[in-house]
Design a protein around this motif. Sequence first.
Motif, mmCIF file in Angstrom:
data_model
loop_
_atom_site.group_PDB
_atom_site.id
_atom_site.type_symbol
_atom_site.label_atom_id
_atom_site.label_comp_id
_atom_site.label_asym_id
_atom_site.label_seq_id
_atom_site.Cartn_x
_atom_site.Cartn_y
_atom_site.Cartn_z
ATOM 1 N N ILE A 1 87.463 -71.766 -29.238
ATOM 2 C CA ILE A 1 88.472 -71.990 -28.200
ATOM 3 C C ILE A 1 89.243 -70.706 -27.924
ATOM 4 C CG2 ILE A 1 90.667 -73.166 -27.725
ATOM 5 C CD1 ILE A 1 89.461 -75.644 -29.060
ATOM 6 N N ILE A 2 89.618 -69.981 -28.967
ATOM 7 C CA ILE A 2 90.361 -68.728 -28.777
ATOM 8 C C ILE A 2 89.511 -67.696 -28.056
ATOM 9 C CG2 ILE A 2 91.363 -66.759 -30.018
ATOM 10 C CD1 ILE A 2 92.382 -68.832 -32.087
ATOM 11 N N SER A 3 88.235 -67.587 -28.443
ATOM 12 C CA SER A 3 87.376 -66.598 -27.769
ATOM 13 C C SER A 3 87.110 -67.000 -26.323
ATOM 14 C CB SER A 3 86.062 -66.411 -28.532
ATOM 15 O OG SER A 3 85.290 -67.589 -28.471
ATOM 16 N N ALA A 4 86.971 -68.309 -26.049
ATOM 17 C CA ALA A 4 86.762 -68.753 -24.673
ATOM 18 C C ALA A 4 88.025 -68.576 -23.839
ATOM 19 C CB ALA A 4 86.330 -70.215 -24.655
ATOM 20 N N ALA A 5 89.187 -68.810 -24.448
ATOM 21 C CA ALA A 5 90.434 -68.629 -23.704
ATOM 22 C C ALA A 5 90.713 -67.159 -23.424
ATOM 23 C CB ALA A 5 91.592 -69.237 -24.486
ATOM 24 N N THR A 6 90.293 -66.277 -24.348
ATOM 25 C CA THR A 6 90.561 -64.854 -24.175
ATOM 26 C C THR A 6 89.583 -64.191 -23.219
ATOM 27 O OG1 THR A 6 91.364 -64.812 -26.446
ATOM 28 C CG2 THR A 6 90.906 -62.685 -25.413
ATOM 29 N N GLY B 1 83.197 -64.728 -23.710
ATOM 30 C CA GLY B 1 83.714 -64.908 -25.061
ATOM 31 C C GLY B 1 83.036 -66.050 -25.786
ATOM 32 N N LEU B 2 82.716 -67.110 -25.052
ATOM 33 C CA LEU B 2 82.010 -68.236 -25.650
ATOM 34 C C LEU B 2 80.609 -67.816 -26.103
ATOM 35 C CD1 LEU B 2 82.539 -71.244 -26.142
ATOM 36 C CD2 LEU B 2 81.390 -71.696 -23.996
ATOM 37 N N ALA C 1 80.968 -65.496 -29.170
ATOM 38 C CA ALA C 1 81.260 -66.241 -30.393
ATOM 39 C C ALA C 1 80.019 -66.955 -30.908
ATOM 40 C CB ALA C 1 82.383 -67.248 -30.138
ATOM 41 N N PHE C 2 79.238 -67.522 -30.001
ATOM 42 C CA PHE C 2 77.995 -68.179 -30.398
ATOM 43 C C PHE C 2 77.020 -67.178 -31.005
ATOM 44 C CE2 PHE C 2 73.732 -69.865 -29.406
ATOM 45 C CZ PHE C 2 73.803 -71.041 -30.125
ATOM 46 N N PHE C 3 76.909 -65.997 -30.397
ATOM 47 C CA PHE C 3 76.030 -64.951 -30.913
ATOM 48 C C PHE C 3 76.474 -64.493 -32.303
ATOM 49 C CE2 PHE C 3 74.987 -60.406 -31.314
ATOM 50 C CZ PHE C 3 73.603 -60.492 -31.283
ATOM 51 N N LEU C 4 77.768 -64.299 -32.484
ATOM 52 C CA LEU C 4 78.279 -63.887 -33.791
ATOM 53 C C LEU C 4 78.049 -64.963 -34.854
ATOM 54 C CD1 LEU C 4 81.610 -62.099 -32.818
ATOM 55 C CD2 LEU C 4 79.485 -61.058 -33.629
#
Length: 149
Positions: A51-56, A61-62, A65-68
């Motif tokens: 949620i934080i990565s998608a909001a930023t 960002g989504l 985050a999935f890749f990481l």
Amino acid sequence: VGALVIGQAAVQAGIVSPAMVIVVAVTAIASFATPAYGMAISARLIRFAFIISAATFGFFGLILAFFLMIVHLCGLRSFGVPYMSPFAPFSPSNFKETFFRSPLWAMNERPRMVVGKNVTRQGENQKPQPPISREMIMTDQKEGDTHES
């Protein structure tokens, strides 16, 4: 109810998008379907990171985050075996047992990731066989028909 009111106010104020409110609501409802408490805690932490990565950074960002998360899972090992095996590292010989499993008696070799010196999983002639003679079964049925109860 309070979350809906706060979500509606945040959307009208332009702080978050309506899609973000829907995603957060769906993930909150889905968290109730988790059977293990320990797994629910870790899923909640991962959800907050997403949620934080998608909001930023939005959709980028989504994806990031999935890749990481996938990179992290590929680096994990459980009892010396890669967590994402046989997908990463790709092992074609083990891949055949991933989606379509053979019967246990047909799987004669151990997976390449866990094999040591003993490649053979089980001995010869491990296939289950029917009884050699069915004569006893047939005589019991015939006798059962003639007996009166």
